[in-house]
Design a protein around this motif. Structure first.
Motif, PDB file in Angstrom:
ATOM      1  N   SER A 233       1.042  -0.982   0.455  1.00 51.60           N
ATOM      2  CA  SER A 233       0.055   0.359  -0.033  1.00 51.60           C
ATOM      3  C   SER A 233       0.554   1.652   0.025  1.00 51.60           C
ATOM      4  O   SER A 233       2.270   1.329  -0.014  1.00 51.60           O
ATOM      5  CB  SER A 233      -1.023   0.163   1.100  1.00 51.60           C
ATOM      6  OG  SER A 233       0.119   0.042   2.549  1.00 51.60           O
ATOM      7  N   GLY A 234      -0.043   2.312  -0.132  1.00 53.71           N
ATOM      8  CA  GLY A 234       1.165   3.777  -0.616  1.00 53.71           C
ATOM      9  C   GLY A 234       1.569   3.791   1.197  1.00 53.71           C
ATOM     10  O   GLY A 234       2.566   4.277   1.154  1.00 53.71           O
ATOM     11  N   ALA A 235       1.194   3.656   2.801  1.00 56.02           N
ATOM     12  CA  ALA A 235       1.274   4.203   3.570  1.00 56.02           C
ATOM     13  C   ALA A 235       2.703   3.541   4.174  1.00 56.02           C
ATOM     14  O   ALA A 235       3.257   3.875   4.106  1.00 56.02           O
ATOM     15  CB  ALA A 235      -0.048   3.869   4.127  1.00 56.02           C
TER      16      ALA A 235
ATOM     17  N   ASN B  66       5.693   4.538   2.374  1.00 53.28           N
ATOM     18  CA  ASN B  66       5.725   5.571   2.735  1.00 53.28           C
ATOM     19  C   ASN B  66       6.617   5.298   3.916  1.00 53.28           C
ATOM     20  O   ASN B  66       7.666   6.345   4.839  1.00 53.28           O
ATOM     21  CB  ASN B  66       4.901   6.640   2.602  1.00 53.28           C
ATOM     22  CG  ASN B  66       4.891   7.388   1.549  1.00 53.28           C
ATOM     23  OD1 ASN B  66       5.300   7.689   0.928  1.00 53.28           O
ATOM     24  ND2 ASN B  66       3.553   7.765   1.773  1.00 53.28           N
TER      25      ASN B  66
ATOM     26  N   PHE C 131      -0.975  13.663   3.070  1.00 55.85           N
ATOM     27  CA  PHE C 131      -1.441  12.831   3.335  1.00 55.85           C
ATOM     28  C   PHE C 131      -0.419  11.707   2.424  1.00 55.85           C
ATOM     29  O   PHE C 131      -0.402  12.003   1.732  1.00 55.85           O
ATOM     30  CB  PHE C 131      -2.353  12.851   2.312  1.00 55.85           C
ATOM     31  CG  PHE C 131      -3.357  11.359   2.853  1.00 55.85           C
ATOM     32  CD1 PHE C 131      -3.975  10.936   4.389  1.00 55.85           C
ATOM     33  CD2 PHE C 131      -3.101  10.584   2.492  1.00 55.85           C
ATOM     34  CE1 PHE C 131      -4.394  10.223   4.901  1.00 55.85           C
ATOM     35  CE2 PHE C 131      -3.681   9.454   2.662  1.00 55.85           C
ATOM     36  CZ  PHE C 131      -4.010   9.155   4.193  1.00 55.85           C
ATOM     37  N   HIS C 132       0.035  11.433   3.657  1.00 58.68           N
ATOM     38  CA  HIS C 132       1.211   9.891   3.516  1.00 58.68           C
ATOM     39  C   HIS C 132       0.602   8.234   3.619  1.00 58.68           C
ATOM     40  O   HIS C 132       1.006   7.839   3.693  1.00 58.68           O
ATOM     41  CB  HIS C 132       2.497  10.347   3.753  1.00 58.68           C
ATOM     42  CG  HIS C 132       2.575  11.367   3.444  1.00 58.68           C
ATOM     43  ND1 HIS C 132       3.173  11.720   2.562  1.00 58.68           N
ATOM     44  CD2 HIS C 132       3.639  12.859   3.965  1.00 58.68           C
ATOM     45  CE1 HIS C 132       3.884  13.833   1.710  1.00 58.68           C
ATOM     46  NE2 HIS C 132       3.610  13.474   3.703  1.00 58.68           N
ATOM     47  N   GLY C 133      -0.151   8.809   4.123  1.00 55.51           N
ATOM     48  CA  GLY C 133      -1.228   7.240   4.985  1.00 55.51           C
ATOM     49  C   GLY C 133      -1.508   7.027   6.248  1.00 55.51           C
ATOM     50  O   GLY C 133      -1.602   8.543   6.263  1.00 55.51           O
TER      51      GLY C 133
ATOM     52  N   GLU D 110       4.282  15.290  -1.469  1.00 58.26           N
ATOM     53  CA  GLU D 110       3.515  14.440  -3.056  1.00 58.26           C
ATOM     54  C   GLU D 110       4.154  16.124  -3.925  1.00 58.26           C
ATOM     55  O   GLU D 110       3.792  17.665  -3.592  1.00 58.26           O
ATOM     56  CB  GLU D 110       1.797  15.100  -2.219  1.00 58.26           C
ATOM     57  CG  GLU D 110       2.259  14.224  -1.660  1.00 58.26           C
ATOM     58  CD  GLU D 110       0.567  14.507  -0.264  1.00 58.26           C
ATOM     59  OE1 GLU D 110      -0.118  14.058  -1.916  1.00 58.26           O
ATOM     60  OE2 GLU D 110       0.369  15.147   0.463  1.00 58.26           O
TER      61      GLU D 110
ATOM     62  N   GLU E 257      -4.894  14.116  -1.621  1.00 55.25           N
ATOM     63  CA  GLU E 257      -6.299  14.496  -0.620  1.00 55.25           C
ATOM     64  C   GLU E 257      -6.269  16.199  -0.492  1.00 55.25           C
ATOM     65  O   GLU E 257      -7.498  16.290   0.159  1.00 55.25           O
ATOM     66  CB  GLU E 257      -5.552  12.978   0.846  1.00 55.25           C
ATOM     67  CG  GLU E 257      -5.141  11.659   0.534  1.00 55.25           C
ATOM     68  CD  GLU E 257      -6.988  11.326  -0.671  1.00 55.25           C
ATOM     69  OE1 GLU E 257      -7.406  11.704   0.604  1.00 55.25           O
ATOM     70  OE2 GLU E 257      -6.802  10.956  -1.490  1.00 55.25           O
TER      71      GLU E 257
ATOM     72  N   ASP F 164       6.408  11.490  -2.074  1.00 57.82           N
ATOM     73  CA  ASP F 164       5.481  10.490  -2.129  1.00 57.82           C
ATOM     74  C   ASP F 164       4.677  10.948  -3.573  1.00 57.82           C
ATOM     75  O   ASP F 164       3.763  11.474  -4.019  1.00 57.82           O
ATOM     76  CB  ASP F 164       4.486  10.841  -1.264  1.00 57.82           C
ATOM     77  CG  ASP F 164       3.206   9.867  -0.910  1.00 57.82           C
ATOM     78  OD1 ASP F 164       2.697   9.245  -1.460  1.00 57.82           O
ATOM     79  OD2 ASP F 164       2.367  10.476  -0.176  1.00 57.82           O
TER      80      ASP F 164
ATOM     81  N   VAL G 246       2.145   8.666  -4.762  1.00 52.64           N
ATOM     82  CA  VAL G 246       1.334   7.725  -4.215  1.00 52.64           C
ATOM     83  C   VAL G 246      -0.058   7.690  -5.054  1.00 52.64           C
ATOM     84  O   VAL G 246      -0.515   6.990  -6.721  1.00 52.64           O
ATOM     85  CB  VAL G 246       0.656   7.483  -3.009  1.00 52.64           C
ATOM     86  CG1 VAL G 246      -0.458   5.894  -2.744  1.00 52.64           C
ATOM     87  CG2 VAL G 246       2.298   6.192  -2.021  1.00 52.64           C
ATOM     88  N   GLN G 247      -0.579   9.033  -5.760  1.00 52.41           N
ATOM     89  CA  GLN G 247      -1.429   9.040  -5.793  1.00 52.41           C
ATOM     90  C   GLN G 247      -0.957  10.006  -7.166  1.00 52.41           C
ATOM     91  O   GLN G 247      -1.233   9.946  -8.172  1.00 52.41           O
ATOM     92  CB  GLN G 247      -2.428  10.343  -5.052  1.00 52.41           C
ATOM     93  CG  GLN G 247      -3.460  10.555  -5.865  1.00 52.41           C
ATOM     94  CD  GLN G 247      -4.226  11.343  -4.956  1.00 52.41           C
ATOM     95  OE1 GLN G 247      -5.233  12.283  -5.212  1.00 52.41           O
ATOM     96  NE2 GLN G 247      -4.223  10.319  -3.360  1.00 52.41           N
TER      97      GLN G 247
ATOM     98  N   LYS H 195      -1.512   2.469  -5.366  1.00 51.13           N
ATOM     99  CA  LYS H 195      -2.333   2.539  -6.135  1.00 51.13           C
ATOM    100  C   LYS H 195      -2.692   2.303  -7.514  1.00 51.13           C
ATOM    101  O   LYS H 195      -2.642   1.303  -7.525  1.00 51.13           O
ATOM    102  CB  LYS H 195      -3.058   4.577  -5.777  1.00 51.13           C
ATOM    103  CG  LYS H 195      -2.947   5.022  -4.434  1.00 51.13           C
ATOM    104  CD  LYS H 195      -3.618   6.308  -4.083  1.00 51.13           C
ATOM    105  CE  LYS H 195      -4.129   7.078  -3.369  1.00 51.13           C
ATOM    106  NZ  LYS H 195      -5.157   6.791  -2.580  1.00 51.13           N
TER     107      LYS H 195
HETATM  108  N1  PLP Z   1      -0.239   9.091  -0.283  1.00 52.90           N
HETATM  109  C1  PLP Z   1      -0.681   9.690  -0.984  1.00 52.90           C
HETATM  110  C2  PLP Z   1       0.113  10.593  -1.467  1.00 52.90           C
HETATM  111  C3  PLP Z   1      -2.153   8.757  -0.408  1.00 52.90           C
HETATM  112  O1  PLP Z   1      -2.599  10.066  -1.647  1.00 52.90           O
HETATM  113  C4  PLP Z   1      -2.452   7.923   0.016  1.00 52.90           C
HETATM  114  C5  PLP Z   1      -4.070   7.748  -0.211  1.00 52.90           C
HETATM  115  O2  PLP Z   1      -4.831   8.618  -0.710  1.00 52.90           O
HETATM  116  C6  PLP Z   1      -1.600   7.762   0.745  1.00 52.90           C
HETATM  117  C7  PLP Z   1      -0.077   7.675   0.598  1.00 52.90           C
HETATM  118  C8  PLP Z   1      -1.429   5.752   1.278  1.00 52.90           C
HETATM  119  O3  PLP Z   1      -1.976   4.892   0.764  1.00 52.90           O
HETATM  120  P1  PLP Z   1      -2.647   4.156   0.924  1.00 52.90           P
HETATM  121  O4  PLP Z   1      -4.060   4.304   1.315  1.00 52.90           O
HETATM  122  O5  PLP Z   1      -2.669   2.934  -0.045  1.00 52.90           O
HETATM  123  O6  PLP Z   1      -2.004   3.503   2.199  1.00 52.90           O
END
Ligand code: PLP
Length: 406
Positions: free
Chosen positions: A106-108, A111, A140-142, A192, A197, A225, A227-228, A254
């Protein structure tokens, strides 16, 4: 319980810990960017599973590659490597600045791994005092404890203390504040390229450049980051390519799996050296199924024509939204890159993004929000022109209903 029991929305409230408040309908199937609910009603999907379903629903290639892999081998654990994950690692290294990758789910988690890497690298190469992390307000990082602490939205961390320490926050895009906050005690800066978010707010190029320079000056690790923003979302494979600013560590998740959970960090040999055997890990990371999904996604999304098409679709959607705005005067800003688009509501409609998104669903179009004032679009990267046009038409119908209610 009977095998043919059909769940209903009330079961969510009855059996699930109420951390979410899902829509009143239950989607049961989809194709491309069209989703069908239990009653047979169809929706144009501008949500894309929150910037995840890069290839839309029931993508034939994804389905057939995953089915083939399921029939071969599904999971091994990290005592063994596997062909799909090795292919994926090689591809990610060839397509980006990376020389080494680590896979998680996952993204969290990506990170979390990035931040742990930075702390350990600084400890081993400098000193225990070089432990500070600079992050940004509204980021937002998780949802792990480390990543909610790095995130710049106290509402997600304040009830879970004591929190990991030595994390500072400055305003996003404020060059002077960031530069002053980066010192020899900083081990990492996490940012980011577009705050997703936090309201779909792109970083200024000068800001990212200044972070890069300050990190170099103070031997701090620059973490992007993505992730998005990653995996074609912005019309480049990764957003750092737009900016021409290369991070030391990049987190991705993601859209990488197209709906199958996967996360990863990309980095260089130099920084990868911090994470030695046994220092970090996960049971599922690099699972053959997840890697197969990601290989399928990358084989399609990395094509230059595909990425150009993402940029064209940005034009199509933002132009449609601007024309609507000229008719209804509801947005004060329409922004973003590629297929990550945010519409910020005018003062008069402030705080009503969620209400608007509910009306959208009633009108057959699914949209996201990014905070209370921004409606967000993060559809499948292969959404078609017809789907976009139909979705925008329904969105405008929803706007009319919304405005009439106000
Ligand atoms: N980092 C960013 C920039 C995100 O947008 C998100 C989720 O929205 C995350 C991390 C967390 O990812 P996850 O929900 O897969 O843990």
């Amino acid at each position: 319980m009977a095998m043919d029991y059909t769940p209903v929305r009330d079961d969510f409230d009855k059996y699930m810990i109420p951390m979410f408040s899902p829509a009143p309908f239950i989607p049961v199937k989809g194709h491309g960017s069209v989703v069908i609910d239990q009653t047979g009603k169809d929706y144009i999907d501008f949500v894309g599973g929150i910037a995840v379903n890069s290839l839309g629903h029931a993508n034939e290639e994804l389905v057939s590659n995953l089915a083939a892999q399921l029939n071969k081998i599904s999971h091994l654990g990290n005592g063994y490597t596997n062909e799909p994950v090795l292919k994926l690692a090689k591809t990610l290294c060839e397509f980006t600045f990376a020389e080494k990758v680590f896979f998680c789910n996952s993204g969290a988690e990506a990170n979390e791994a990035a931040l742990k890497l930075a702390r350990k690298y600084a400890l081993e190469n400098y000193s225990a005092e070089k432990n500070e992390i600079l992050a940004f307000n509204s980021a937002f990082h998780g949802r792990t404890l480390f990543t909610v602490s790095a995130g710049g939205q106290p509402k997600y961390s304040q009830d879970f203390g004591p929190l990991p320490g030595a994390i500072k926050h400055q305003d996003f895009n404020d060059i002077d504040a960031a530069i002053n906050a980066i010192t020899d005690k900083t081990c990492a800066v996490i940012v980011e390229p577009i705050q997703g978010e936090g309201g779909v707010i792109p970083a200024n190029k000068e800001f990212l450049l200044a972070l890069r320079e300050a990190c170099d000056r103070h031997a701090a690790i620059l973490i992007f980051d993505e992730v998005q923003t990653g995996v074609g979302r912005t019309g480049q494979l990764y957003a750092y390519m737009h900016y021409g600013v290369v991070p030391d560590v990049l987190s991705t998740a993601k859209a990488l799996g197209g709906g199958f959970p996967i996360g990863a960090i990309l980095t260089t040999d130099k920084f990868a050296s911090a994470l030695s055997v046994g220092s970090h890990g996960t049971t599922y990371g690099g699972n053959p199924l997840a890697a197969t999904a990601a290989n399928t996604v990358l084989s399609i999304v990395s094509q230059i024509e595909f990425l150009d098409d993402v940029k064209n679709k940005h034009q199509l959607i933002t132009q449609g939204l601007s024309e609507m705005n000229a008719r209804h005067d509801i947005f004060q800003d329409i922004r973003g890159m590629g297929l990550l688009i945010g519409c910020e509501l005018k003062e008069h409609f402030k705080g009503k993004a969620k209400a608007l998104s509910n009306i959208c669903a009633e009108n057959g179009v699914m949209v996201l929000i990014a905070g209370p004032n921004v409606v967000r679009f993060a559809p499948a990267l292969n959404i078609t022109q017809e789907e976009i046009e139909m979705g925008l038409m329904r969105f405008e119908q929803a706007l009319e209903v919304f405005i009439n209610k106000e």
